[in-house]
Design an enzyme around this catalytic site. Structure first.
Site, PDB file in Angstrom:
ATOM      1  N   HIS A 238       0.799  -1.239   0.073  1.00  0.00           N
ATOM      2  CA  HIS A 238      -0.118   0.020  -0.216  1.00  0.00           C
ATOM      3  C   HIS A 238       0.923   1.521   0.039  1.00  0.00           C
ATOM      4  O   HIS A 238       0.703   2.161  -0.940  1.00  0.00           O
ATOM      5  CB  HIS A 238      -0.758   0.039   1.112  1.00  0.00           C
ATOM      6  CG  HIS A 238      -1.631  -1.065   1.261  1.00  0.00           C
ATOM      7  ND1 HIS A 238      -2.923  -1.290   0.683  1.00  0.00           N
ATOM      8  CD2 HIS A 238      -1.523  -2.123   2.476  1.00  0.00           C
ATOM      9  CE1 HIS A 238      -3.431  -2.558   1.311  1.00  0.00           C
ATOM     10  NE2 HIS A 238      -2.645  -3.054   2.169  1.00  0.00           N
TER      11      HIS A 238
HETATM   12  O1  RIB Z   1      -4.834  -0.223   5.286  1.00  0.00           O
HETATM   13  C1  RIB Z   1      -3.517  -0.246   4.950  1.00  0.00           C
HETATM   14  C2  RIB Z   1      -2.542   0.731   5.593  1.00  0.00           C
HETATM   15  O2  RIB Z   1      -2.804   0.684   6.936  1.00  0.00           O
HETATM   16  C3  RIB Z   1      -1.167   0.797   5.170  1.00  0.00           C
HETATM   17  O3  RIB Z   1      -0.492   1.898   5.428  1.00  0.00           O
HETATM   18  C4  RIB Z   1      -0.668  -0.246   6.383  1.00  0.00           C
HETATM   19  O4  RIB Z   1       0.949   0.075   6.614  1.00  0.00           O
HETATM   20  C5  RIB Z   1      -1.439   0.066   7.450  1.00  0.00           C
HETATM   21  O5  RIB Z   1      -0.906   1.308   8.124  1.00  0.00           O
END
Ligand code: RIB
Ligand code: CA
Length: 309
Positions: A238
């Site tokens: 992500h």
């Molecule tokens: O939903 C994904 C996010 O939440 C990413 O940034 C992961 O590292 C968590 O922080």
């Protein structure tokens, strides 16, 4: 032209990979790292940021610790995704260094005000530090070039059916950011879940050197949750998608839309209500990720990680 950036993070496997991508990319200059409670406690996310920077010989990049808990909500850590350490998988030594004495919010303001060029702020954890920056240092916030955050989603949730973790963890902070009037880009699950790093990619990483091997070990652990939960044959990195969007404009397609954050409902707490079809008449307040060149993202990531050792 090199873009000065600051990364606010909660390492976290994908945060760690986002840091490495930024360090490996000449398009950006990493002015510093700030940490927040999220994937794990602040103590652990801060130690993990230091461990990752030191692993690639960048202990010179200063780390400042921030909020230990959300503005209003009780703290909730995502140990079920990132493990007890927050970076389970590789055996990274404990950090030799420590965070600077300044609080993350003051550190962010100092770096933003001290930069000759407008800084791009990349929040990839809960937005608590960013909301506090807006409140405590409005002049610094106004000097920001833009905010490119990983969080939210047009459609699905991950921590609940309705919400993505970073926004859900501190929805009041997120609401402040989206209503700030600043140039905000939202890199949400709609694009990050479409750009998976697969076991085949991980094998290439293992062959690419010491750092690639460490990242492959991160993925060995991180992929378990995604396989068991979604049946994915790979992992969504992500936070690295947010960095890639800064490195290579166009890799993520965005649409300028209004985004509101649900803070009143428990069922839909932290939902990012994206007015995709412009039904509300509200002025757009964010550039929302709606498409991604997944292959280009993965190739950029693997290519850049291979340059680290
Ligand atoms: O939903 C994904 C996010 O939440 C990413 O940034 C992961 O590292 C968590 O922080
Ligand atoms: Ca994160």
């Amino acid at each position: 032209m090199t873009t000065p950036i600051l990364i606010d993070c909660d390492p976290g496997h994908d945060d760690a990979i986002a840091l490495l991508l930024a360090l490996a990319s000449p398009e950006v200059e990493l002015l510093g790292v700030t940490t927040v409670s999220g994937n794990q406690t602040l103590e652990k996310t801060t130690a993990n940021a230091l461990r990752v920077l030191e692993f690639v010989g960048r202990g010179d990049v200063e780390v400042a610790a921030g909020a230990e808990q959300p503005l209003v909500r009780p703290r909730f850590v995502a140990e079920y995704v990132h493990g007890e350490s927050g970076l389970d998988g590789p055996s990274l030594p404990p950090p030799r260094g420590g965070p600077v004495a300044r609080h993350a919010v003051d550190f962010l303001a100092e770096r933003i005000l001290g930069s000759d060029e407008p800084v791009t702020l990349l929040p990839v954890g809960p937005l608590t530090n960013v909301a506090l920056l807006l409140a405590r240092h409005p002049a610094a916030a106004e000097r920001l070039g833009r905010i490119v955050l990983m969080g939210g989603s047009i459609a699905e949730g991950n921590v609940t059916p309705a919400a993505e973790f970073n926004v859900w963890a501190d929805p009041e902070a997120a609401e402040r950011v989206f209503s700030s009037g600043l140039d905000v880009t939202m890199i949400g699950l709609d694009v990050t879940h479409r750009a998976l790093v697969t076991p085949t990619h991980a094998a290439r990483l293992r062959d690419s050197g010491r750092t690639g091997t460490m990242v492959a070990e991160l993925l060995d652990f991180y992929s378990v949750f995604h396989r068991e939960t979604y049946g994915f044959d790979g992992s969504p990195i992500h936070d690295a998608v947010a960095v890639a969007h800064v490195l290579r404009p166009g890799l993520v397609e965005t649409a300028h839309r209004h985004v509101a954050v649900e803070t009143g409902s428990e069922l839909c707490r932290g939902r990012t209500v994206v007015d995709l079809w412009r039904r509300t008449g509200h002025e757009p307040n964010a550039h929302v990720g709606v498409g991604i060149d997944a292959e280009a993202f993965v190739e950029l990531l693997l290519e850049r990680l291979a340059t680290l050792d």
